[in-house]
Write an enzyme that holds these catalytic residues in place. Structure first.
Site, short mmCIF file in Angstrom:
data_model
loop_
_atom_site.label_atom_id
_atom_site.label_comp_id
_atom_site.label_asym_id
_atom_site.label_seq_id
_atom_site.Cartn_x
_atom_site.Cartn_y
_atom_site.Cartn_z
N ARG A 161 0.85 -1.19 0.00
CA ARG A 161 0.00 0.00 0.00
C ARG A 161 0.89 1.23 0.00
O ARG A 161 1.90 1.30 0.69
CB ARG A 161 -0.92 0.03 1.23
CG ARG A 161 -2.04 -1.00 1.21
CD ARG A 161 -3.08 -0.67 0.14
NE ARG A 161 -4.21 -1.58 0.14
CZ ARG A 161 -4.29 -2.69 -0.59
NH1 ARG A 161 -3.27 -3.04 -1.36
NH2 ARG A 161 -5.37 -3.46 -0.54
N HIS A 177 -1.31 -0.87 -9.99
CA HIS A 177 -1.87 -1.88 -9.08
C HIS A 177 -2.19 -3.16 -9.84
O HIS A 177 -3.28 -3.73 -9.71
CB HIS A 177 -3.12 -1.33 -8.37
CG HIS A 177 -3.33 -1.92 -7.01
ND1 HIS A 177 -4.00 -1.27 -6.01
CD2 HIS A 177 -2.96 -3.11 -6.48
CE1 HIS A 177 -4.02 -2.02 -4.92
NE2 HIS A 177 -3.39 -3.14 -5.18
N GLU A 235 -3.77 6.59 -4.84
CA GLU A 235 -3.64 5.39 -5.66
C GLU A 235 -3.14 5.73 -7.07
O GLU A 235 -2.29 5.02 -7.61
CB GLU A 235 -5.00 4.68 -5.75
CG GLU A 235 -4.97 3.37 -6.50
CD GLU A 235 -4.26 2.26 -5.74
OE1 GLU A 235 -3.85 1.29 -6.39
OE2 GLU A 235 -4.12 2.36 -4.50
#
Length: 338
Positions: free
Chosen positions: A249, A296, A277
């Site tokens: 993360r 991701h 993100e």
């Protein structure tokens, strides 16, 4: 739930995700062991149509995008005996009270850890070979770089690799590194020296690991106690030419400090996750030549989703046969995971 009666399984997933998770054969297996009902609202468990189904559900099959809208799952599904989650974390769906009430919870976190660990292994090997520095220098010079232009000590023989977090992914990375001639250091507050040795690693403090490893791969969960754990001071400990890999993360890392270290040109980074993100359009991460950004993608994608769907079907089959779950989420595990 009585295992001698036919169970009702409610599948609460978006249509596109459901179709990617379950192939024809796995869906047939699911229908053979339970009365399968597809929620009319995808993953929204608060929809009136979904609520009616949930009142009769013995098993709920959930995944990315399934939401209780902040309501307690045991209130939405009063007779629920099991939650079979096709993704990793179940924290947005269940709480301690659900577990205490006897709801059996299964997660596909183990299966989802496999592609993440494979991605991390690939980046560790490339980092050890100084691939990222060599690629950048080769493109810039339009000629093979001189040895002096690449990090000293490059290569994987005797490479010291740091694994931060003995999570499912972190443990699998340690397993994947066993065949290589590398020294692996592991930092995790819940893994002592004996546990680290079983994983083929040596236990180390976080500061020692950061200061002595040429490649550091981050695999800790995002909790209140781990947020920002990779501070500016710890990033400065990394040796010159080191590669920092984050597939966990972004919020585990001081992002401003990471950008500053990268801007200095001293280290390289492979970032599958950032905070936010998606970096702001003005973020230097988009243009820094020593930063590799991926959106991701380390986790399950494409045909890897079928592994998660197949795993979830096997869990429902085990439940209906009266067998224990293969991937249970217990109280202690729940308290330590994100």
């Amino acid at each position: 739930m009585n295992r001698f009666t036919r169970w009702t399984a409610v599948v609460a997933l978006r249509d596109d995700l459901r179709n990617r998770l379950f192939g024809h054969r796995s869906w047939e297996r699911l229908e053979r062991c339970a009365d399968v009902r597809i929620s009319p609202a995808g993953g929204d468990l608060t929809d009136p149509g979904a609520a009616r189904m949930l009142r009769e559900a013995d098993v709920l099959v959930s995944g990315w995008g399934t939401t209780t809208g902040g309501r307690a799952l045991r209130e939405l599904a009063p007779r629920l005996g099991a939650l079979v989650h096709t993704a990793g974390s179940v924290r947005t769906l269940v709480d301690d009270a659900d577990l205490a009430a006897g709801v059996a919870v299964s997660s596909q976190a183990d299966n989802n850890a496999r592609p993440v660990a494979e991605y991390a292994l690939a980046m560790i090997l490339l980092g050890g070979k100084a691939h990222f520095a060599a690629q950048h220098t080769y493109r810039r010079r339009r000629a093979a770089p001189d040895e002096s232009e690449l990090p000293a000590g490059r290569g994987t023989y005797g490479l010291r690799v740091g694994i931060v977090g003995a999570s499912r992914t972190g443990r699998r990375v340690c397993e994947l590194l066993r065949p290589f001639d590398m020294e692996v250091l592991l930092h995790d507050p819940y893994a002592d020296e004996a546990e680290a040795a079983r994983l083929g690693a040596r236990s180390a403090s976080l500061d020692e690991l950061m200061a002595s490893c040429s490649v550091v791969s981050l695999h800790a969960p995002l909790l209140d106690t781990t947020r920002g754990m990779i501070t500016a001071d710890r990033l400065r400990l990394l040796p010159d030419g080191a590669t920092f890999v984050n597939t966990a993360r972004g919020a585990l890392v001081d992002q401003d400090a990471l950008v500053a270290e990268l801007a200095s040109g001293r280290i390289h980074a492979v970032l599958d996750v950032t905070e936010p993100e998606v970096p702001e359009p003005s973020s230097p991460l988009w243009t820094l030549p020593n930063a590799v950004l991926t959106p991701h993608t380390a986790g399950s994608a494409g045909n890897e989703l079928r592994r998660l769907g197949d795993g979830a079907v096997r869990e429902v089959e085990r439940l209906t046969r009266g067998e224990p779950l293969a991937h249970p989420v217990g109280q202690e595990q729940f308290s330590r995971t994100a």
